[in-house]
Design an enzyme around this catalytic site. Structure first.
Site, PDB file in Angstrom:
ATOM      1  N   TYR A   1     -13.086  10.453   2.558  1.00 23.55           N
ATOM      2  CA  TYR A   1     -13.689   9.115   1.879  1.00 23.55           C
ATOM      3  C   TYR A   1     -14.210   7.503   2.680  1.00 23.55           C
ATOM      4  CZ  TYR A   1     -13.851  12.072  -2.027  1.00 23.55           C
ATOM      5  OH  TYR A   1     -14.000  13.218  -2.639  1.00 23.55           O
TER       6      TYR A   1
ATOM      7  N   HIS B   1       0.962  -1.214  -0.400  1.00 23.26           N
ATOM      8  CA  HIS B   1       0.090   0.296   0.149  1.00 23.26           C
ATOM      9  C   HIS B   1       0.816   1.546   0.114  1.00 23.26           C
ATOM     10  CE1 HIS B   1      -3.383  -2.366   1.298  1.00 23.26           C
ATOM     11  NE2 HIS B   1      -2.933  -2.707   0.709  1.00 23.26           N
TER      12      HIS B   1
END
Length: 386
Positions: free
Chosen positions: A269, A157
């Site tokens: 988000y 990531h």
């Protein structure tokens, strides 16, 4: 104001409204129907594990190689480009030399080249933004413009897409740092995405010199880092800006729940409080699908596509595709087309089966869509009418 300008402003207002307010729960899509009327052409082969691509003003393409190499595609020929002075490159797992962009103001010789990379060691690594100058033969004068904080461990990531905005500033995505049990400090790595004192799990807004852009909307929050543009992201590996200046991102979900989002500065988000995916080990849902105050995605894909590069199509080769997003798929070995109506509602999805892991998707200056494949010896492909 012309009628066209009025319509464009109205559509922009509608999209901004969509980004700024919570939406109803999204219905995930598995596999959309096949798109018709297109075929693939191979532009060049033999690219060593390519990750990102960017066009020079003269139409040639620069392609990064994950192991730290850079390549220039001229016609069907591939030429290796030396890169002098990169910081310590970390190539474990998903790490390596990643995205690339050319400063949009540099239309002549010796353009500034921006690249993202994973830097450090297995135990302590970060996403880094560097800049150099391409003199036609090599990239030199490399300097580190920005280093994400805090450091994390492992090879998961890094995020790492970069796009320039119309004002010459840039956005850069940073991944959350990894899946459980990966930790950063005293918290799970994925929880960094809700930590405004961390760059991880966010989109950053930077000047062309790598400093915090003025007026970043989260900077006023107590303890917030000044570079933050939006938070609550897991691992954005696709990002694009459309002609109206709207920012779009594609994001990996865990075991399902890959997303397309319309990005607005200052918004949250949701990850990992809001998600359409499941924990890899427990197979339990991660968070809730709808959380008040957090932005809902416009598209959710389950099973995961392995969402990669993202492009907004404006070309003439496929008139019916204009105004659509195209998202690469690593796991699904395809490209997904997402079409919208004038109100910003998703009205159609289609699938372009590529048959290889798609790492990046871009529109070239000739108006065609291009893709690079994620292989030890990858290819640059062009999508043309059938």
């Amino acid at each position: 104001m012309t009628s066209y300008q009025g319509i464009a402003l109205a559509v922009a207002s509608l999209f901004t409204s969509l980004a700024g307010h919570a939406l109803a729960q999204v219905t995930p899509v598995a596999e959309p129907p096949a798109a018709k009327g297109w075929k693939l052409e191979t532009v060049a082969d033999g690219l060593p594990q390519p990750w990102g691509m960017a066009w020079l003003a003269d139409g040639r393409v620069l392609v990064t190689g994950k192991k730290g190499t850079l390549h220039l595609v001229e016609g069907k020929q591939v030429r290796d480009i030396p890169v002098d002075g990169l910081p310590a490159l970390f190539t474990g797992g998903q790490g390596g030399l990643l995205d690339i962009a050319v400063h949009p103001a540099d239309q002549g010789p010796n353009p500034r080249i921006y690249m993202t990379m994973a830097s450090g060691t297995e135990d302590a690594n970060r996403t880094v933004l560097v800049q150099g100058v391409f003199d036609g033969k090599r990239v030199h004068g490399i300097k580190t413009l920005f280093t994400a904080s805090p450091a994390k461990s492992g090879g998961q990531h890094f995020g790492s897409r970069i796009v320039f905005l119309k004002d010459g500033t840039l956005l850069m995505s940073i991944g959350d740092g990894g899946n459980p049990p990966a930790r950063v400090g005293d918290m799970l790595a994925r929880d960094q995405a809700q930590n405004v004192g961390s760059h991880n799990g966010s989109i950053l807004h930077l000047s062309a010199e790598g400093k915090a852009a003025p007026g970043n909307p989260l900077a006023a929050q107590k303890g917030a880092l000044p570079e933050l543009w939006s938070i609550g992201h897991r691992n954005i590996q696709g990002m694009t800006v459309d002609p109206q200046g709207r920012v779009w991102a594609s994001e990996h979900g865990p075991r399902g729940g890959d997303e397309i989002n319309l990005i607005e500065g200052g918004k949250n988000y949701g990850w990992p409080l809001q998600s359409y995916g499941m924990d890899y080990k427990t197979r339990e849902p991660v968070g809730k699908q709808v959380v008040p105050g957090m932005v809902q995605p416009l598209v959710v894909w389950t099973p995961s596509t392995g969402a990669s590069g993202l492009a907004w199509y404006t070309g003439q080769a496929f008139p019916a595709w204009r105004g659509s997003l195209f998202s690469g798929g690593l796991a699904t070995e395809d490209i997904r087309r997402v079409a919208f109506d004038a109100q910003g509602k998703v009205v159609k999805q289609e699938r372009l089966a590529i048959g290889k892991r798609v790492r990046d998707v871009r529109q070239g200056p000739d108006g065609y869509l291009y893709a690079i494949t994620d292989e030890t010896r990858g290819s640059l492909l062009r999508i043309v009418p059938q």
